[in-house]
Structure formats: structure tokens, C-alpha cells
Design a protein around this motif. Structure first.
Motif, short mmCIF file in Angstrom:
data_model
loop_
_atom_site.label_atom_id
_atom_site.label_comp_id
_atom_site.label_asym_id
_atom_site.label_seq_id
_atom_site.Cartn_x
_atom_site.Cartn_y
_atom_site.Cartn_z
N LEU A 3 0.85 -1.19 0.00
CA LEU A 3 0.00 0.00 0.00
C LEU A 3 0.88 1.24 0.00
CD1 LEU A 3 -2.57 -1.11 2.73
CD2 LEU A 3 -2.80 -1.31 0.25
N GLN A 4 0.55 2.18 -0.85
CA GLN A 4 1.31 3.42 -0.92
C GLN A 4 0.36 4.60 -0.76
OE1 GLN A 4 3.83 3.77 -4.33
NE2 GLN A 4 4.52 5.83 -3.82
N ALA A 5 0.49 5.30 0.35
CA ALA A 5 -0.35 6.46 0.63
C ALA A 5 0.33 7.72 0.12
CB ALA A 5 -0.60 6.57 2.13
N SER A 6 -0.49 8.65 -0.35
CA SER A 6 0.03 9.92 -0.83
C SER A 6 -1.04 10.99 -0.66
CB SER A 6 0.43 9.80 -2.31
OG SER A 6 -0.70 9.47 -3.10
N GLY A 7 -0.64 12.24 -0.88
CA GLY A 7 -1.59 13.33 -0.84
C GLY A 7 -1.52 14.21 0.39
N GLY A 8 -0.67 13.83 1.34
CA GLY A 8 -0.53 14.65 2.53
C GLY A 8 0.12 15.99 2.21
N TYR A 97 -1.09 9.94 8.46
CA TYR A 97 -2.24 9.14 8.06
C TYR A 97 -1.76 7.88 7.35
CZ TYR A 97 -5.50 12.78 9.37
OH TYR A 97 -6.25 13.68 10.10
N TYR A 98 -2.31 6.76 7.77
CA TYR A 98 -1.95 5.47 7.21
C TYR A 98 -3.17 4.82 6.57
CZ TYR A 98 2.08 5.86 10.36
OH TYR A 98 3.21 6.28 11.01
N CYS A 99 -2.97 4.22 5.41
CA CYS A 99 -4.03 3.39 4.87
C CYS A 99 -3.72 1.94 5.19
CB CYS A 99 -4.19 3.59 3.36
SG CYS A 99 -2.77 3.12 2.36
N ALA A 100 -4.76 1.15 5.23
CA ALA A 100 -4.63 -0.25 5.60
C ALA A 100 -5.65 -1.09 4.86
CB ALA A 100 -4.80 -0.41 7.11
N THR A 105 -13.44 -8.41 7.71
CA THR A 105 -14.02 -7.18 8.23
C THR A 105 -13.27 -6.69 9.46
OG1 THR A 105 -16.19 -7.77 7.36
CG2 THR A 105 -16.11 -6.11 9.10
N ASN A 106 -12.77 -5.47 9.36
CA ASN A 106 -12.12 -4.78 10.47
C ASN A 106 -10.89 -5.52 11.00
OD1 ASN A 106 -12.09 -2.43 11.95
ND2 ASN A 106 -13.24 -3.30 13.66
N ASN A 107 -10.28 -6.33 10.17
CA ASN A 107 -9.07 -7.06 10.56
C ASN A 107 -7.94 -6.60 9.65
OD1 ASN A 107 -7.16 -8.84 11.40
ND2 ASN A 107 -8.15 -10.68 10.64
N PHE A 108 -7.38 -5.43 9.97
CA PHE A 108 -6.41 -4.80 9.09
C PHE A 108 -5.03 -5.44 9.28
CE2 PHE A 108 -8.99 -1.69 7.14
CZ PHE A 108 -10.01 -1.45 8.04
N GLN A 109 -4.53 -6.00 8.19
CA GLN A 109 -3.29 -6.74 8.25
C GLN A 109 -2.17 -6.11 7.42
OE1 GLN A 109 -3.93 -10.88 7.32
NE2 GLN A 109 -5.63 -11.09 8.75
N TYR A 110 -2.51 -5.26 6.50
CA TYR A 110 -1.52 -4.67 5.60
C TYR A 110 -1.58 -3.15 5.75
CZ TYR A 110 -1.92 -9.34 3.66
OH TYR A 110 -1.96 -10.70 3.53
N TRP A 111 -0.39 -2.55 5.83
CA TRP A 111 -0.31 -1.11 6.14
C TRP A 111 0.61 -0.40 5.16
CZ3 TRP A 111 -3.18 0.96 10.14
CH2 TRP A 111 -3.82 0.04 10.97
N GLY A 112 0.22 0.83 4.82
CA GLY A 112 1.06 1.68 4.00
C GLY A 112 2.07 2.41 4.86
#
Length: 121
Positions: A3-8, A97-100, A105-112
Motif C-alpha cells: 500500500l502506498q499512501a500519498s496526498g498529505g 495518516y496510514y491506509c490499511a 471485516t475490520n481485521n487490518f493486516q496490511y499497512w502503508g
């Protein structure tokens, strides 16, 4: 899944930003559509907190009380991308801010890697 977050960035109070989260790769044969997507944030000196999440179809969304009515989460499954539209920003929204991604459901395992949002008064 990567995952790659951007826009901040930096914005004055009352302003807007739009964060993007691009997903790539696969895990266990799953595609982007198989994941619930979420946004979390961590302010300096504080623990990471939930901001918003969206189900695979985009028809169900959930928000933290602190951002309801100001933030909007969405996704474009054709582009493997999730978004967080942030309006009426406040100084207390300042955070990384991190995306995941959640295979269940609601079991976030992967993080940007996170993207910094700074709101000045």
C-alpha cells in the motif's frame, strides 16, 4: 499486498486535502476488491487511531466520531485505489495518516507507509 499512501501536506484550518492509497500485489489470491480498506492516523505523542473504513463494494462506510461530516472515504476498484477526502480540516487533524487493508471485516493486516498532514490555525 503493498500500500502506498500519498496526498498529505500542509494546509490552513478550514482547508481540504485528498489522500490516496494505491494497492499493488496480491496475497493468498486476493485482489483489491477482496479487501476492506481503512484509514488511520497517529498524532505526535499519541496512539494510532481509527479514522474511516469502507467495505469492498464501497456501499458501507464507517467513521470515527471526530471526523464524521468532514471526511469521506471512497474507493475505485478499477484503479486499486482508496481515497480519503478531508474537508473543514482542524489543527487537531494533524497526524501521519496510514491506509490499511483488511482481508476480513475490520481485521487490518496490511499497512502503508503513512503520509503527513499538517493543519495550521
Amino acid at each position: 499486498v503493498q500500500l502506498q499512501a500519498s496526498g498529505g501536506g500542509s494546509v490552513q484550518a478550514g482547508g481540504s486535502l485528498r489522500l490516496s492509497c494505491l494497492a499493488s500485489g496480491r496475497a493468498s489470491g486476493r485482489t483489491f476488491m477482496n479487501y476492506e480498506m481503512g484509514w488511520f492516523r497517529q498524532a505526535p505523542g499519541k496512539e494510532r487511531e481509527f479514522v474511516a473504513r469502507i467495505n469492498w463494494s464501497g456501499l458501507s462506510t464507517y467513521y470515527a466520531d471526530s471526523v464524521k461530516g468532514r471526511f469521506s472515504i471512497s474507493r475505485d476498484n478499477a484503479k486499486n485505489t482508496a481515497f480519503l477526502q478531508m474537508d473543514s480540516l482542524k489543527p487537531e487533524d494533524t497526524a501521519v495518516y496510514y491506509c490499511a487493508a483488511a482481508p476480513f471485516t475490520n481485521n487490518f493486516q496490511y499497512w502503508g507507509q503513512g503520509t503527513l498532514v499538517t493543519v495550521s490555525s
